[in-house]
Design a protein around this motif. Structure first.
Motif, PDB file in Angstrom:
ATOM      1  N   VAL A  54      25.354  46.779  52.805  1.00  0.00           N
ATOM      2  CA  VAL A  54      25.488  46.325  51.422  1.00  0.00           C
ATOM      3  C   VAL A  54      26.915  45.838  51.198  1.00  0.00           C
ATOM      4  CG1 VAL A  54      25.200  46.944  48.986  1.00  0.00           C
ATOM      5  CG2 VAL A  54      23.838  48.110  50.734  1.00  0.00           C
ATOM      6  N   LYS A  55      27.039  44.655  50.610  1.00  0.00           N
ATOM      7  CA  LYS A  55      28.366  44.090  50.339  1.00  0.00           C
ATOM      8  C   LYS A  55      28.458  43.659  48.885  1.00  0.00           C
ATOM      9  CE  LYS A  55      29.894  41.836  54.571  1.00  0.00           C
ATOM     10  NZ  LYS A  55      29.853  40.566  55.281  1.00  0.00           N
ATOM     11  N   VAL A  56      29.621  43.882  48.296  1.00  0.00           N
ATOM     12  CA  VAL A  56      29.819  43.390  46.931  1.00  0.00           C
ATOM     13  C   VAL A  56      30.356  41.964  47.005  1.00  0.00           C
ATOM     14  CG1 VAL A  56      30.966  43.763  44.722  1.00  0.00           C
ATOM     15  CG2 VAL A  56      30.347  45.734  46.155  1.00  0.00           C
ATOM     16  N   ASN A  57      29.651  41.054  46.364  1.00  0.00           N
ATOM     17  CA  ASN A  57      30.036  39.644  46.360  1.00  0.00           C
ATOM     18  C   ASN A  57      30.048  39.261  44.885  1.00  0.00           C
ATOM     19  OD1 ASN A  57      30.115  36.868  46.571  1.00  0.00           O
ATOM     20  ND2 ASN A  57      28.559  36.744  48.169  1.00  0.00           N
ATOM     21  N   LYS A  58      31.190  39.534  44.248  1.00  0.00           N
ATOM     22  CA  LYS A  58      31.281  39.508  42.771  1.00  0.00           C
ATOM     23  C   LYS A  58      30.688  38.240  42.164  1.00  0.00           C
ATOM     24  CE  LYS A  58      34.344  42.937  41.112  1.00  0.00           C
ATOM     25  NZ  LYS A  58      34.906  43.563  42.332  1.00  0.00           N
ATOM     26  N   ASP A  59      29.703  38.464  41.291  1.00  0.00           N
ATOM     27  CA  ASP A  59      29.145  37.381  40.494  1.00  0.00           C
ATOM     28  C   ASP A  59      28.619  36.207  41.341  1.00  0.00           C
ATOM     29  OD1 ASP A  59      28.442  36.521  37.987  1.00  0.00           O
ATOM     30  OD2 ASP A  59      30.291  35.388  37.667  1.00  0.00           O
ATOM     31  N   TRP A  60      27.997  36.515  42.493  1.00  0.00           N
ATOM     32  CA  TRP A  60      27.552  35.449  43.406  1.00  0.00           C
ATOM     33  C   TRP A  60      26.582  34.471  42.738  1.00  0.00           C
ATOM     34  CZ3 TRP A  60      22.424  34.708  44.385  1.00  0.00           C
ATOM     35  CH2 TRP A  60      21.573  35.790  44.129  1.00  0.00           C
ATOM     36  N   ARG A  61      25.830  34.951  41.749  1.00  0.00           N
ATOM     37  CA  ARG A  61      24.819  34.075  41.147  1.00  0.00           C
ATOM     38  C   ARG A  61      25.439  32.886  40.415  1.00  0.00           C
ATOM     39  NH1 ARG A  61      21.178  38.069  37.685  1.00  0.00           N
ATOM     40  NH2 ARG A  61      23.210  38.273  36.740  1.00  0.00           N
ATOM     41  N   ASN A  62      26.738  32.993  40.106  1.00  0.00           N
ATOM     42  CA  ASN A  62      27.413  31.880  39.445  1.00  0.00           C
ATOM     43  C   ASN A  62      28.408  31.161  40.339  1.00  0.00           C
ATOM     44  OD1 ASN A  62      26.471  31.396  36.785  1.00  0.00           O
ATOM     45  ND2 ASN A  62      27.175  33.442  36.255  1.00  0.00           N
ATOM     46  N   LYS A  63      28.508  31.571  41.606  1.00  0.00           N
ATOM     47  CA  LYS A  63      29.505  30.954  42.486  1.00  0.00           C
ATOM     48  C   LYS A  63      28.863  29.907  43.378  1.00  0.00           C
ATOM     49  CE  LYS A  63      32.339  34.877  43.394  1.00  0.00           C
ATOM     50  NZ  LYS A  63      32.614  35.727  44.503  1.00  0.00           N
ATOM     51  N   LYS A  64      29.392  28.703  43.293  1.00  0.00           N
ATOM     52  CA  LYS A  64      28.769  27.601  44.028  1.00  0.00           C
ATOM     53  C   LYS A  64      28.747  27.839  45.535  1.00  0.00           C
ATOM     54  CE  LYS A  64      29.138  23.930  40.766  1.00  0.00           C
ATOM     55  NZ  LYS A  64      29.809  22.737  40.310  1.00  0.00           N
ATOM     56  N   ASN A  65      29.869  28.313  46.065  1.00  0.00           N
ATOM     57  CA  ASN A  65      29.930  28.506  47.509  1.00  0.00           C
ATOM     58  C   ASN A  65      28.899  29.513  47.998  1.00  0.00           C
ATOM     59  OD1 ASN A  65      31.859  26.660  47.959  1.00  0.00           O
ATOM     60  ND2 ASN A  65      33.568  28.133  48.069  1.00  0.00           N
ATOM     61  N   SER A  66      28.794  30.617  47.265  1.00  0.00           N
ATOM     62  CA  SER A  66      27.823  31.631  47.668  1.00  0.00           C
ATOM     63  C   SER A  66      26.415  31.066  47.593  1.00  0.00           C
ATOM     64  CB  SER A  66      27.909  32.854  46.755  1.00  0.00           C
ATOM     65  OG  SER A  66      29.201  33.379  46.765  1.00  0.00           O
ATOM     66  N   LEU A  67      26.117  30.344  46.520  1.00  0.00           N
ATOM     67  CA  LEU A  67      24.760  29.820  46.363  1.00  0.00           C
ATOM     68  C   LEU A  67      24.426  28.833  47.475  1.00  0.00           C
ATOM     69  CD1 LEU A  67      24.615  29.371  42.478  1.00  0.00           C
ATOM     70  CD2 LEU A  67      23.330  31.005  43.834  1.00  0.00           C
ATOM     71  N   ARG A  68      25.382  27.975  47.808  1.00  0.00           N
ATOM     72  CA  ARG A  68      25.147  27.008  48.896  1.00  0.00           C
ATOM     73  C   ARG A  68      24.863  27.742  50.199  1.00  0.00           C
ATOM     74  NH1 ARG A  68      29.199  23.706  46.875  1.00  0.00           N
ATOM     75  NH2 ARG A  68      28.176  22.137  45.599  1.00  0.00           N
ATOM     76  N   ASN A  69      25.685  28.762  50.428  1.00  0.00           N
ATOM     77  CA  ASN A  69      25.525  29.585  51.608  1.00  0.00           C
ATOM     78  C   ASN A  69      24.132  30.187  51.729  1.00  0.00           C
ATOM     79  OD1 ASN A  69      27.051  30.224  53.725  1.00  0.00           O
ATOM     80  ND2 ASN A  69      28.349  31.705  52.646  1.00  0.00           N
ATOM     81  N   PHE A  70      23.566  30.549  50.576  1.00  0.00           N
ATOM     82  CA  PHE A  70      22.253  31.182  50.554  1.00  0.00           C
ATOM     83  C   PHE A  70      21.129  30.146  50.499  1.00  0.00           C
ATOM     84  CE2 PHE A  70      24.527  34.852  48.221  1.00  0.00           C
ATOM     85  CZ  PHE A  70      24.871  35.456  49.413  1.00  0.00           C
ATOM     86  N   GLY A  71      21.475  28.870  50.613  1.00  0.00           N
ATOM     87  CA  GLY A  71      20.428  27.851  50.732  1.00  0.00           C
ATOM     88  C   GLY A  71      19.943  27.275  49.412  1.00  0.00           C
ATOM     89  N   TYR A  72      20.711  27.467  48.327  1.00  0.00           N
ATOM     90  CA  TYR A  72      20.321  26.853  47.069  1.00  0.00           C
ATOM     91  C   TYR A  72      20.989  25.493  46.941  1.00  0.00           C
ATOM     92  CZ  TYR A  72      18.732  31.511  46.003  1.00  0.00           C
ATOM     93  OH  TYR A  72      18.083  32.707  46.059  1.00  0.00           O
ATOM     94  N   GLU A  73      20.233  24.526  46.377  1.00  0.00           N
ATOM     95  CA  GLU A  73      20.830  23.214  46.155  1.00  0.00           C
ATOM     96  C   GLU A  73      21.470  23.204  44.784  1.00  0.00           C
ATOM     97  OE1 GLU A  73      17.764  20.291  46.527  1.00  0.00           O
ATOM     98  OE2 GLU A  73      17.137  21.223  48.406  1.00  0.00           O
ATOM     99  N   LEU A  74      22.610  22.542  44.694  1.00  0.00           N
ATOM    100  CA  LEU A  74      23.273  22.458  43.402  1.00  0.00           C
ATOM    101  C   LEU A  74      23.489  21.011  43.037  1.00  0.00           C
ATOM    102  CD1 LEU A  74      25.834  25.270  44.098  1.00  0.00           C
ATOM    103  CD2 LEU A  74      23.864  25.447  42.619  1.00  0.00           C
ATOM    104  N   LYS A  75      23.765  20.818  41.757  1.00  0.00           N
ATOM    105  CA  LYS A  75      24.009  19.452  41.275  1.00  0.00           C
ATOM    106  C   LYS A  75      25.237  18.867  41.945  1.00  0.00           C
ATOM    107  CE  LYS A  75      22.813  20.677  37.047  1.00  0.00           C
ATOM    108  NZ  LYS A  75      22.809  21.136  35.801  1.00  0.00           N
TER     109      LYS A  75
END
Ligand code: GDP
Ligand code: MG
Length: 294
Positions: free
Chosen positions: A273-294
Protein backbone atom coordinates in the motif's frame (compact mmCIF):
# COMPACT_ATOMS: atom_id res chain seq x y z
CA UNK A 1 -16.56 -11.15 -48.83
CA UNK A 2 -19.04 -12.60 -46.41
CA UNK A 3 -17.41 -11.57 -43.20
CA UNK A 4 -19.10 -9.23 -40.73
CA UNK A 5 -17.38 -7.17 -38.09
CA UNK A 6 -18.17 -4.21 -35.94
CA UNK A 7 -18.14 -2.34 -32.68
CA UNK A 8 -21.05 -2.80 -30.31
CA UNK A 9 -20.88 -0.27 -27.51
CA UNK A 10 -22.79 -0.77 -24.30
CA UNK A 11 -23.65 2.50 -22.61
CA UNK A 12 -25.95 3.70 -19.83
CA UNK A 13 -26.05 4.92 -16.27
CA UNK A 14 -24.01 3.30 -13.50
CA UNK A 15 -25.23 0.03 -12.02
CA UNK A 16 -27.82 -0.95 -14.63
CA UNK A 17 -25.90 -4.13 -15.54
CA UNK A 18 -23.60 -3.18 -18.44
CA UNK A 19 -20.67 -5.24 -17.20
CA UNK A 20 -22.90 -8.21 -16.39
CA UNK A 21 -24.25 -8.16 -19.95
CA UNK A 22 -20.81 -7.72 -21.54
CA UNK A 23 -19.42 -10.69 -19.66
CA UNK A 24 -22.39 -12.80 -20.67
CA UNK A 25 -22.17 -11.88 -24.34
CA UNK A 26 -18.41 -12.32 -24.45
CA UNK A 27 -18.55 -15.50 -22.40
CA UNK A 28 -15.58 -14.45 -20.27
CA UNK A 29 -15.36 -12.61 -17.04
CA UNK A 30 -13.60 -9.50 -18.34
CA UNK A 31 -15.35 -6.75 -16.44
CA UNK A 32 -15.58 -6.61 -12.71
CA UNK A 33 -19.08 -6.38 -11.30
CA UNK A 34 -20.20 -5.14 -7.93
CA UNK A 35 -23.33 -3.52 -6.58
CA UNK A 36 -21.39 -0.26 -6.24
CA UNK A 37 -21.72 2.49 -8.85
CA UNK A 38 -18.53 3.43 -10.72
CA UNK A 39 -17.07 -0.06 -10.58
CA UNK A 40 -15.98 0.20 -14.21
CA UNK A 41 -13.47 2.99 -14.82
CA UNK A 42 -12.10 2.20 -18.27
CA UNK A 43 -13.53 1.25 -21.59
CA UNK A 44 -12.96 -2.48 -21.89
CA UNK A 45 -13.20 -4.38 -25.17
CA UNK A 46 -14.42 -7.94 -25.25
CA UNK A 47 -14.11 -9.65 -28.60
CA UNK A 48 -16.30 -12.49 -29.87
CA UNK A 49 -14.77 -14.41 -32.78
CA UNK A 50 -16.44 -16.83 -35.14
CA UNK A 51 -15.45 -17.89 -38.66
CA UNK A 52 -17.75 -15.43 -40.37
CA UNK A 53 -18.00 -12.61 -37.86
CA UNK A 54 -16.18 -10.64 -35.20
CA UNK A 55 -18.08 -8.59 -32.64
CA UNK A 56 -16.15 -6.11 -30.55
CA UNK A 57 -18.15 -5.29 -27.46
CA UNK A 58 -17.13 -2.37 -25.37
CA UNK A 59 -18.15 -2.04 -21.78
CA UNK A 60 -18.03 1.55 -20.58
CA UNK A 61 -18.08 3.33 -17.24
CA UNK A 62 -21.56 4.55 -16.37
CA UNK A 63 -22.37 8.03 -17.44
CA UNK A 64 -21.97 10.44 -14.58
CA UNK A 65 -21.43 14.03 -13.68
CA UNK A 66 -17.72 14.42 -13.00
CA UNK A 67 -16.51 15.61 -9.59
CA UNK A 68 -12.84 15.02 -10.12
CA UNK A 69 -10.41 14.44 -13.00
CA UNK A 70 -10.68 10.66 -12.81
CA UNK A 71 -14.41 10.94 -13.47
CA UNK A 72 -13.83 13.36 -16.35
CA UNK A 73 -11.77 10.66 -17.99
CA UNK A 74 -14.45 8.04 -17.22
CA UNK A 75 -17.09 10.23 -18.85
CA UNK A 76 -14.85 10.67 -21.88
CA UNK A 77 -14.70 6.90 -22.32
CA UNK A 78 -18.51 6.79 -22.27
CA UNK A 79 -18.94 9.63 -24.74
CA UNK A 80 -16.36 8.22 -27.14
CA UNK A 81 -18.39 5.01 -27.15
CA UNK A 82 -21.18 6.86 -28.95
CA UNK A 83 -18.90 7.96 -31.75
CA UNK A 84 -17.32 4.80 -33.07
CA UNK A 85 -20.22 2.37 -32.67
CA UNK A 86 -21.76 0.23 -35.39
CA UNK A 87 -24.48 -0.66 -32.91
CA UNK A 88 -25.28 1.12 -29.66
CA UNK A 89 -26.81 -0.81 -26.80
CA UNK A 90 -28.39 1.68 -24.41
CA UNK A 91 -28.93 -0.08 -21.15
CA UNK A 92 -31.40 0.89 -18.47
CA UNK A 93 -33.13 -1.13 -15.79
CA UNK A 94 -36.56 -1.46 -14.23
CA UNK A 95 -35.67 0.86 -11.36
CA UNK A 96 -34.17 3.98 -12.87
CA UNK A 97 -36.26 6.83 -14.28
CA UNK A 98 -35.91 7.27 -18.03
CA UNK A 99 -34.97 10.94 -17.64
CA UNK A 100 -32.21 10.33 -15.13
CA UNK A 101 -29.57 11.54 -17.55
CA UNK A 102 -31.15 13.57 -20.32
CA UNK A 103 -27.91 15.02 -21.68
CA UNK A 104 -26.48 11.64 -22.48
CA UNK A 105 -29.79 10.41 -23.83
CA UNK A 106 -29.89 13.38 -26.20
CA UNK A 107 -26.46 12.38 -27.46
CA UNK A 108 -27.76 8.84 -28.01
CA UNK A 109 -30.73 10.19 -30.00
CA UNK A 110 -28.38 12.10 -32.29
CA UNK A 111 -26.17 9.19 -33.30
CA UNK A 112 -26.54 7.69 -36.72
CA UNK A 113 -25.91 4.14 -35.52
CA UNK A 114 -28.80 1.81 -34.74
CA UNK A 115 -29.76 1.86 -31.05
CA UNK A 116 -30.99 -1.16 -29.12
CA UNK A 117 -32.53 -0.41 -25.74
CA UNK A 118 -32.09 -3.05 -23.10
CA UNK A 119 -34.42 -2.85 -20.10
CA UNK A 120 -32.53 -4.98 -17.63
CA UNK A 121 -33.40 -6.64 -14.29
CA UNK A 122 -36.90 -7.66 -15.37
CA UNK A 123 -36.63 -10.39 -12.73
CA UNK A 124 -37.36 -7.53 -10.34
CA UNK A 125 -40.62 -6.26 -11.78
CA UNK A 126 -44.14 -7.34 -12.76
CA UNK A 127 -45.36 -7.86 -16.35
CA UNK A 128 -47.70 -4.85 -16.01
CA UNK A 129 -44.96 -2.52 -14.85
CA UNK A 130 -42.73 -3.81 -17.60
CA UNK A 131 -45.40 -3.07 -20.24
CA UNK A 132 -45.59 0.52 -19.02
CA UNK A 133 -41.84 0.84 -19.09
CA UNK A 134 -41.62 -0.53 -22.64
CA UNK A 135 -44.25 2.04 -23.72
CA UNK A 136 -42.28 4.83 -22.10
CA UNK A 137 -39.08 3.84 -23.87
CA UNK A 138 -40.91 3.56 -27.20
CA UNK A 139 -41.79 7.21 -26.80
CA UNK A 140 -38.34 8.27 -25.64
CA UNK A 141 -36.49 6.50 -28.44
CA UNK A 142 -39.03 5.74 -31.20
CA UNK A 143 -36.42 4.41 -33.63
CA UNK A 144 -34.90 1.97 -31.19
CA UNK A 145 -35.73 -1.67 -30.76
CA UNK A 146 -36.44 -2.68 -27.16
CA UNK A 147 -35.19 -5.80 -25.37
CA UNK A 148 -36.56 -6.54 -21.90
CA UNK A 149 -33.87 -8.63 -20.25
CA UNK A 150 -32.29 -10.20 -17.23
CA UNK A 151 -28.58 -10.13 -17.91
CA UNK A 152 -27.89 -11.79 -14.58
CA UNK A 153 -30.12 -14.77 -15.35
CA UNK A 154 -29.37 -14.82 -19.07
CA UNK A 155 -32.95 -14.10 -20.08
CA UNK A 156 -33.37 -12.66 -23.61
CA UNK A 157 -29.63 -12.15 -24.11
CA UNK A 158 -29.74 -14.61 -27.04
CA UNK A 159 -32.27 -12.51 -28.94
CA UNK A 160 -30.12 -9.43 -28.47
CA UNK A 161 -27.17 -11.32 -29.88
CA UNK A 162 -29.18 -12.42 -32.96
CA UNK A 163 -30.19 -8.83 -33.67
CA UNK A 164 -26.65 -7.55 -33.19
CA UNK A 165 -25.35 -10.04 -35.75
CA UNK A 166 -28.00 -8.89 -38.24
CA UNK A 167 -26.96 -5.27 -37.78
CA UNK A 168 -23.22 -5.83 -38.15
CA UNK A 169 -21.79 -4.40 -41.37
CA UNK A 170 -19.85 -6.51 -43.83
CA UNK A 171 -16.25 -5.90 -42.93
CA UNK A 172 -12.90 -7.58 -42.47
CA UNK A 173 -11.95 -8.43 -38.88
CA UNK A 174 -10.36 -5.59 -36.89
CA UNK A 175 -8.41 -7.84 -34.56
CA UNK A 176 -6.67 -11.14 -35.01
CA UNK A 177 -9.16 -13.97 -34.44
CA UNK A 178 -7.42 -15.31 -31.36
CA UNK A 179 -7.70 -12.05 -29.47
CA UNK A 180 -10.24 -11.73 -26.70
CA UNK A 181 -9.60 -8.20 -25.58
CA UNK A 182 -7.43 -5.15 -26.16
CA UNK A 183 -6.30 -4.92 -22.56
CA UNK A 184 -3.11 -6.60 -21.29
CA UNK A 185 -3.21 -9.36 -18.69
CA UNK A 186 -1.85 -6.98 -16.06
CA UNK A 187 -4.94 -4.85 -16.45
CA UNK A 188 -7.22 -7.74 -15.53
CA UNK A 189 -5.02 -8.66 -12.59
CA UNK A 190 -5.27 -5.15 -11.20
CA UNK A 191 -9.02 -5.11 -11.84
CA UNK A 192 -9.52 -8.33 -9.88
CA UNK A 193 -7.66 -6.81 -6.93
CA UNK A 194 -9.73 -3.64 -7.22
CA UNK A 195 -12.90 -5.73 -7.23
CA UNK A 196 -11.95 -7.22 -3.86
CA UNK A 197 -11.31 -3.73 -2.50
CA UNK A 198 -14.72 -2.60 -3.76
CA UNK A 199 -16.35 -5.56 -2.08
CA UNK A 200 -14.45 -5.45 1.20
CA UNK A 201 -14.15 -1.76 2.17
CA UNK A 202 -16.80 0.81 2.88
CA UNK A 203 -17.62 4.36 1.96
CA UNK A 204 -15.03 6.36 0.09
CA UNK A 205 -12.20 3.83 0.29
CA UNK A 206 -12.93 1.96 -2.99
CA UNK A 207 -13.16 5.25 -4.88
CA UNK A 208 -9.85 6.47 -3.49
CA UNK A 209 -7.90 3.48 -4.65
CA UNK A 210 -6.00 2.52 -7.79
CA UNK A 211 -4.14 -0.73 -8.25
CA UNK A 212 -0.90 -0.97 -10.20
CA UNK A 213 0.80 -4.22 -11.11
CA UNK A 214 4.51 -3.50 -10.74
CA UNK A 215 5.85 -6.94 -11.51
CA UNK A 216 4.42 -9.86 -13.45
CA UNK A 217 6.91 -12.67 -13.77
CA UNK A 218 6.10 -16.03 -15.31
CA UNK A 219 8.14 -18.80 -13.77
CA UNK A 220 7.94 -22.53 -14.52
CA UNK A 221 5.69 -23.44 -11.61
CA UNK A 222 3.91 -20.20 -10.90
CA UNK A 223 3.46 -16.54 -11.73
CA UNK A 224 4.86 -13.96 -9.32
CA UNK A 225 2.86 -10.77 -9.10
CA UNK A 226 3.67 -7.68 -7.12
CA UNK A 227 0.96 -5.03 -6.98
CA UNK A 228 0.71 -1.66 -5.30
CA UNK A 229 -2.53 -0.29 -3.93
CA UNK A 230 -2.37 3.49 -4.24
CA UNK A 231 -4.49 5.43 -1.77
CA UNK A 232 -5.00 9.17 -1.76
CA UNK A 233 -4.59 9.82 1.99
CA UNK A 234 -2.42 8.53 4.83
CA UNK A 235 -5.44 7.57 6.96
CA UNK A 236 -6.68 5.25 4.18
CA UNK A 237 -3.50 3.26 4.28
CA UNK A 238 -4.22 2.03 7.80
CA UNK A 239 -7.75 1.09 6.86
CA UNK A 240 -6.61 -0.92 3.84
CA UNK A 241 -4.01 -2.80 5.87
CA UNK A 242 -6.29 -3.37 8.88
CA UNK A 243 -5.48 -4.65 12.35
CA UNK A 244 -2.21 -6.57 12.19
CA UNK A 245 -2.55 -6.67 8.41
CA UNK A 246 -5.68 -8.81 8.54
CA UNK A 247 -7.69 -6.83 5.99
CA UNK A 248 -4.94 -6.71 3.40
CA UNK A 249 -4.28 -10.40 3.89
CA UNK A 250 -7.93 -11.22 3.30
CA UNK A 251 -8.27 -9.32 0.03
CA UNK A 252 -4.89 -10.71 -1.05
CA UNK A 253 -6.10 -14.26 -0.59
CA UNK A 254 -9.42 -13.65 -2.33
CA UNK A 255 -7.77 -11.85 -5.22
CA UNK A 256 -5.12 -14.55 -5.62
CA UNK A 257 -7.77 -17.27 -5.94
CA UNK A 258 -9.56 -15.36 -8.72
CA UNK A 259 -6.31 -14.45 -10.50
CA UNK A 260 -5.31 -18.13 -10.44
CA UNK A 261 -8.63 -19.00 -12.08
CA UNK A 262 -8.25 -16.21 -14.64
CA UNK A 263 -4.66 -17.12 -15.55
CA UNK A 264 -5.08 -20.83 -15.04
CA UNK A 265 -1.83 -20.97 -13.09
CA UNK A 266 -0.54 -20.96 -9.55
CA UNK A 267 0.08 -17.40 -8.42
CA UNK A 268 2.23 -15.81 -5.75
CA UNK A 269 0.72 -12.40 -5.01
CA UNK A 270 2.35 -9.65 -3.00
CA UNK A 271 0.36 -6.52 -2.16
CA UNK A 272 1.76 -3.21 -0.96
CA UNK A 273 0.00 0.00 0.00
CA UNK A 274 1.36 3.41 -0.98
CA UNK A 275 0.08 6.89 -0.29
CA UNK A 276 -0.12 8.86 -3.53
CA UNK A 277 -1.69 12.11 -2.33
CA UNK A 278 -4.79 13.11 -4.24
CA UNK A 279 -3.93 10.90 -7.26
CA UNK A 280 -7.45 11.22 -8.64
CA UNK A 281 -6.72 14.85 -9.49
CA UNK A 282 -3.10 14.49 -10.62
CA UNK A 283 -2.55 14.29 -14.33
CA UNK A 284 0.68 12.33 -14.14
CA UNK A 285 -0.77 9.68 -11.88
CA UNK A 286 -3.87 9.33 -14.02
CA UNK A 287 -1.83 8.96 -17.21
CA UNK A 288 0.29 6.38 -15.48
CA UNK A 289 -2.82 4.40 -14.60
CA UNK A 290 -4.00 4.42 -18.22
CA UNK A 291 -6.59 7.20 -18.16
CA UNK A 292 -6.82 9.54 -21.12
CA UNK A 293 -6.93 13.23 -20.39
CA UNK A 294 -7.83 16.28 -22.38
P1 GDP B 1 -22.79 -1.62 -14.49
O1 GDP B 1 -22.38 -0.59 -13.49
O2 GDP B 1 -23.83 -1.07 -15.43
O3 GDP B 1 -21.63 -2.25 -15.20
O4 GDP B 1 -23.55 -2.77 -13.66
P2 GDP B 1 -22.99 -4.19 -13.14
O5 GDP B 1 -22.93 -5.15 -14.27
O6 GDP B 1 -21.74 -3.95 -12.35
O7 GDP B 1 -24.19 -4.64 -12.21
C1 GDP B 1 -24.65 -3.84 -11.13
C2 GDP B 1 -25.45 -4.71 -10.17
O8 GDP B 1 -26.67 -5.14 -10.78
C3 GDP B 1 -24.70 -5.96 -9.74
O9 GDP B 1 -24.97 -6.20 -8.38
C4 GDP B 1 -25.35 -7.05 -10.62
O10 GDP B 1 -25.28 -8.34 -10.05
C5 GDP B 1 -26.79 -6.56 -10.71
N1 GDP B 1 -27.49 -7.06 -11.91
C6 GDP B 1 -27.04 -7.08 -13.19
N2 GDP B 1 -27.97 -7.63 -14.03
C7 GDP B 1 -29.03 -7.96 -13.25
C8 GDP B 1 -30.31 -8.58 -13.53
O11 GDP B 1 -30.65 -8.96 -14.65
N3 GDP B 1 -31.16 -8.74 -12.46
C9 GDP B 1 -30.81 -8.36 -11.20
N4 GDP B 1 -31.70 -8.56 -10.21
N5 GDP B 1 -29.61 -7.80 -10.90
C10 GDP B 1 -28.73 -7.59 -11.91
MG1 MG C 1 -19.62 -1.77 -15.08
Amino acid sequence: MNHKAGYVNIVGNPNVGKSTLTNRLVGERLSIITSKAQTTRHRILGIVNEDNYQIIFSDTPGVLKPNYKLQESMLKFSRSALQDADVIVYMTDVVEKFDKNNDFLDAVKKTESPVLVVINKIDQTSPEQLDDLVDTWKQVLPEAQIFPMSALHGFNTDNLMVRIKELLPECEPYFSKDELTDKPTRFFVSEIIREKILLYYQKEIPYSVEVEVEEFKELKQQINIRAVIHVSRESQKGIIIGHKGAALKKIGTEARKDIEKFLDSKVYLQLFVKVNKDWRNKKNSLRNFGYELK
